[in-house]
Design an enzyme around this catalytic site. Structure first.
Site, PDB file in Angstrom:
ATOM      1  NE  ARG A 156     -61.243 -25.091 -29.042  1.00 26.19           N
ATOM      2  CZ  ARG A 156     -62.193 -24.729 -29.894  1.00 26.19           C
ATOM      3  NH1 ARG A 156     -62.052 -25.000 -31.185  1.00 26.19           N
ATOM      4  NH2 ARG A 156     -63.266 -24.137 -29.480  1.00 26.19           N
ATOM      5  CD  GLU A 196     -29.497 -19.378 -20.764  1.00 26.39           C
ATOM      6  OE1 GLU A 196     -29.469 -20.498 -20.235  1.00 26.39           O
ATOM      7  OE2 GLU A 196     -30.292 -18.476 -20.412  1.00 26.39           O
ATOM      8  CE  LYS A 220     -34.795 -26.284 -23.529  1.00 27.06           C
ATOM      9  NZ  LYS A 220     -35.101 -24.872 -23.466  1.00 27.06           N
ATOM     10  CD  GLU A 267     -39.095 -25.944 -15.232  1.00 27.83           C
ATOM     11  OE1 GLU A 267     -39.069 -25.491 -16.388  1.00 27.83           O
ATOM     12  OE2 GLU A 267     -38.758 -25.314 -14.235  1.00 27.83           O
ATOM     13  NE  ARG A 277     -38.033 -27.591 -20.233  1.00 28.81           N
ATOM     14  CZ  ARG A 277     -38.734 -27.446 -21.342  1.00 28.81           C
ATOM     15  NH1 ARG A 277     -39.709 -28.275 -21.639  1.00 28.81           N
ATOM     16  NH2 ARG A 277     -38.481 -26.451 -22.191  1.00 28.81           N
ATOM     17  CG  ASN A 285     -35.067 -23.156 -13.928  1.00 40.03           C
ATOM     18  OD1 ASN A 285     -35.101 -22.630 -15.041  1.00 40.03           O
ATOM     19  ND2 ASN A 285     -36.126 -23.675 -13.349  1.00 40.03           N
ATOM     20  CG  HIS A 289     -32.210 -19.454 -15.353  1.00 36.13           C
ATOM     21  ND1 HIS A 289     -31.048 -20.086 -15.734  1.00 36.13           N
ATOM     22  CD2 HIS A 289     -32.767 -18.983 -16.506  1.00 36.13           C
ATOM     23  CE1 HIS A 289     -30.911 -20.007 -17.053  1.00 36.13           C
ATOM     24  NE2 HIS A 289     -31.940 -19.340 -17.545  1.00 36.13           N
ATOM     25  CG  HIS A 309     -32.271 -14.543 -19.872  1.00 30.02           C
ATOM     26  ND1 HIS A 309     -32.915 -14.644 -18.648  1.00 30.02           N
ATOM     27  CD2 HIS A 309     -31.988 -15.812 -20.259  1.00 30.02           C
ATOM     28  CE1 HIS A 309     -33.014 -15.930 -18.327  1.00 30.02           C
ATOM     29  NE2 HIS A 309     -32.463 -16.653 -19.294  1.00 30.02           N
TER      30      HIS A 309
HETATM   31  N1  LIG Z   1     -39.009 -20.552 -24.317  1.00 35.63           N
HETATM   32  C1  LIG Z   1     -37.927 -20.787 -23.598  1.00 35.63           C
HETATM   33  O1  LIG Z   1     -37.639 -21.927 -23.192  1.00 35.63           O
HETATM   34  C2  LIG Z   1     -37.019 -19.650 -23.299  1.00 35.63           C
HETATM   35  C3  LIG Z   1     -35.739 -19.889 -22.765  1.00 35.63           C
HETATM   36  C4  LIG Z   1     -34.887 -18.811 -22.569  1.00 35.63           C
HETATM   37  C5  LIG Z   1     -35.310 -17.525 -22.899  1.00 35.63           C
HETATM   38  N2  LIG Z   1     -36.568 -17.313 -23.417  1.00 35.63           N
HETATM   39  C6  LIG Z   1     -37.024 -15.979 -23.798  1.00 35.63           C
HETATM   40  O2  LIG Z   1     -36.206 -15.527 -24.875  1.00 35.63           O
HETATM   41  C7  LIG Z   1     -36.222 -14.103 -24.901  1.00 35.63           C
HETATM   42  C8  LIG Z   1     -34.833 -13.600 -25.164  1.00 35.63           C
HETATM   43  O3  LIG Z   1     -34.400 -14.101 -26.393  1.00 35.63           O
HETATM   44  P1  LIG Z   1     -33.114 -13.515 -27.143  1.00 35.63           P
HETATM   45  O4  LIG Z   1     -32.016 -13.396 -26.197  1.00 35.63           O
HETATM   46  O5  LIG Z   1     -32.947 -14.332 -28.359  1.00 35.63           O
HETATM   47  O6  LIG Z   1     -33.545 -12.003 -27.453  1.00 35.63           O
HETATM   48  P2  LIG Z   1     -34.275 -11.289 -28.682  1.00 35.63           P
HETATM   49  O7  LIG Z   1     -35.241 -12.146 -29.353  1.00 35.63           O
HETATM   50  O8  LIG Z   1     -34.767  -9.999 -28.123  1.00 35.63           O
HETATM   51  O9  LIG Z   1     -33.074 -10.987 -29.687  1.00 35.63           O
HETATM   52  C9  LIG Z   1     -32.021 -10.158 -29.270  1.00 35.63           C
HETATM   53  C10 LIG Z   1     -31.755  -9.027 -30.277  1.00 35.63           C
HETATM   54  O10 LIG Z   1     -31.010  -9.540 -31.373  1.00 35.63           O
HETATM   55  C11 LIG Z   1     -31.667  -9.240 -32.608  1.00 35.63           C
HETATM   56  N3  LIG Z   1     -31.334 -10.354 -33.499  1.00 35.63           N
HETATM   57  C12 LIG Z   1     -31.804 -11.614 -33.431  1.00 35.63           C
HETATM   58  N4  LIG Z   1     -31.157 -12.408 -34.299  1.00 35.63           N
HETATM   59  C13 LIG Z   1     -30.273 -11.641 -34.948  1.00 35.63           C
HETATM   60  C14 LIG Z   1     -29.301 -11.893 -35.947  1.00 35.63           C
HETATM   61  N5  LIG Z   1     -29.083 -13.131 -36.406  1.00 35.63           N
HETATM   62  N6  LIG Z   1     -28.568 -10.865 -36.397  1.00 35.63           N
HETATM   63  C15 LIG Z   1     -28.754  -9.602 -35.889  1.00 35.63           C
HETATM   64  N7  LIG Z   1     -29.623  -9.308 -34.918  1.00 35.63           N
HETATM   65  C16 LIG Z   1     -30.389 -10.317 -34.447  1.00 35.63           C
HETATM   66  C17 LIG Z   1     -33.116  -9.090 -32.238  1.00 35.63           C
HETATM   67  O11 LIG Z   1     -33.796  -8.295 -33.162  1.00 35.63           O
HETATM   68  C18 LIG Z   1     -33.019  -8.424 -30.868  1.00 35.63           C
HETATM   69  O12 LIG Z   1     -32.817  -7.046 -31.020  1.00 35.63           O
HETATM   70  C19 LIG Z   1     -36.809 -13.665 -23.581  1.00 35.63           C
HETATM   71  O13 LIG Z   1     -38.117 -13.177 -23.790  1.00 35.63           O
HETATM   72  C20 LIG Z   1     -36.861 -14.938 -22.732  1.00 35.63           C
HETATM   73  O14 LIG Z   1     -37.928 -14.944 -21.821  1.00 35.63           O
HETATM   74  C21 LIG Z   1     -37.413 -18.354 -23.605  1.00 35.63           C
HETATM   75 ZN   LIG Z   2     -32.121 -18.691 -19.547  1.00 33.40          ZN
END
Ligand SMILES: NC(=O)c1ccc[n+]([C@@H]2O[C@H](COP(=O)([O-])OP(=O)(O)OC[C@H]3O[C@@H](n4cnc5c(N)ncnc54)[C@H](O)[C@@H]3O)[C@@H](O)[C@H]2O)c1
Ligand SMILES: [Zn+2]
Length: 372
Positions: free
Chosen positions: A121, A185, A227, A237, A241, A245, A248, A265
């Site tokens: 939990r 972003e 943020k 949200e 918040r 978006n 988006h 993304h």
């Molecule tokens: N929780 C939230 O508020 C929120 C907001 C925006 C996006 N997201 C989510 O985030 C995800 C995307 O995140 P992302 O863009 O970080 O992608 P990701 O986590 O897939 O990372 C991108 C790539 O970079 C690599 N990588 C990460 N850090 C590295 C580093 N320092 N050096 C070398 N390689 C590295 C990873 O292994 C991966 O292959 C999506 O699932 C999305 O839905 C969540």
């Molecule tokens: Zn985003």
């Protein structure tokens, strides 16, 4: 080292931003979390780079730490993967006082945060975001989730970390395309929330492209501050918040119609921001000078439209998203630099023209002209 507070009553925490901070990890951790068992979750790209340093920091802070390394990529953000992590947590006998440490991009952060929110939990967790997107966005604010086969991020929670640890040097190993996508972003924050920050980005475009750490330090902390303000005002949200978006509504639809294979993304969000500002201008809500400034920031990136996608399909994806979320198609549009308005989109004709403008290649040409 910079510290950005996220003020949420008893769920308040700090975002620590700096470079070469690993030696200070034990002191900082001990100030916020009492030692116990810790499970470090990372992916197979990130763990070889920063895993050992992080484990050493946890050991030095008195934690009994173990780790698990998952496959990189969106395919790991599933309930099946979460279940594997629960199994490890049970086998390692993690208890109510244990800690989950998310070391990686948004995929690791969302998944590990979801596991922390649900195991027993809810147990404590910290974020160590290593992509630009995660440092300015997903690592901050407490949205955690996994995907369902019928849609992204459908199973999740609002669950705040105890600490966000942003080591800027991790950005130096990030693949260029991932870095670029994260910058979208970054621009988003300036575009709708803060004109002076947008001005800073305009002035430092070259240093940003070169990943100068002094500039990144300013930029990441400014984004985290912006943020944090939004999250403090509207954690779950309910309305405000939604400003985050910006870009988006179009972006999510473009990602969906291309099966999450064509865009990163941030790239889809970038196109979405251009389309939302185009719509704002057509509605007479954004001046030409402002749209020029916005698009000049975007111009260098150049997003090719995907082949064989129709405006109709994009509109249908937007409709589907709307039904799932609030039942209304809401678009965040910029009304100046650092200002925005939420509009209810009854103008589907206009949206369709906007998407056509992009898919036909006309958008790219217009941005190229601005760049000259
Ligand atoms: N929780 C939230 O508020 C929120 C907001 C925006 C996006 N997201 C989510 O985030 C995800 C995307 O995140 P992302 O863009 O970080 O992608 P990701 O986590 O897939 O990372 C991108 C790539 O970079 C690599 N990588 C990460 N850090 C590295 C580093 N320092 N050096 C070398 N390689 C590295 C990873 O292994 C991966 O292959 C999506 O699932 C999305 O839905 C969540
Ligand atoms: Zn985003």
């Amino acid at each position: 080292m910079k510290k950005v507070p996220v003020a949420l009553d008893e769920r308040s925490y700090e975002i620590i931003i700096g470079r070469a901070m690993y030696s200070q990890m034990p002191d900082i951790l001990n100030k916020v979390i009492s030692p116990g068992k810790a499970l470090l979750i990372s992916d197979s790209n990130v763990f070889p780079l920063y895993g050992q340093k992080t484990l050493d920091g946890l050991y030095a802070a008195g934690f009994d730490a173990t780790f698990i390394v998952i496959e990189p990529g969106e395919g790991s953000k599933t309930l099946a993967q979460a279940e594997k992590l629960y199994t490890v947590a049970i086998e390692k006998r993690l208890d109510r006082h244990s800690l989950v440490v998310a070391l990686g991009g948004g995929v690791v952060g969302d998944l590990a945060g979801f596991v922390a929110a649900t195991y027993l939990r809810g147990i404590r967790f910290i974020q160590i975001p290593t992509t630009l997107l995660a440092q300015v966005d997903s690592g901050v604010g407490g949205k955690v989730a996994v995907n369902h086969s019928l849609g992204k991020n459908l199973i999740g929670a609002f669950y705040q970390p105890r600490l966000v640890w942003v080591e800027l040097e991790t950005l130096l190993t990030l693949p260029p395309r991932e870095y670029q996508a994260g910058l979208a972003e970054v621009v988003k924050y300036g575009a709708v929330l803060d004109e002076s920050f947008f001005g800073y980005l305009e002035e430092h475009q070259t240093c940003l492209a070169a990943r100068e750490l002094s500039v990144l330090s300013e930029v990441v902390s400014a984004c985290c501050r912006l943020k944090a303000n939004v999250v403090t005002r509207d954690e779950r949200e309910t309305d405000y918040r939604a400003v985050l978006n910006f870009g988006h509504t179009f972006g999510h639809a473009l990602e969906a119609v291309t099966g999450y294979q064509y865009y990163l993304h941030g790239e889809a969000v970038l196109v979405g921001m251009i389309l939302a500002s185009w719509t704002a201008q057509k509605l007479g809500k954004l001046q030409y000078d402002d749209i020029r400034r916005l698009w000049k920031m975007f111009a260098s990136v150049g997003i090719k439209p995907p082949p064989s996608v129709t405006a109709q399909a994009v509109l249908e994806a937007m409709e589907k998203d709307k039904k799932r979320e609030t039942g209304k198609l809401v678009l965040i549009i910029p009304t100046g630099i650092g200002a925005f308005e939420r509009i209810s989109l009854d103008h589907t004709d206009l949206v369709s023209v906007a998407v056509d403008w992009y898919l036909s290649g006309a958008m790219e040409k217009e941005l190229d002209l601005l760049a000259d």
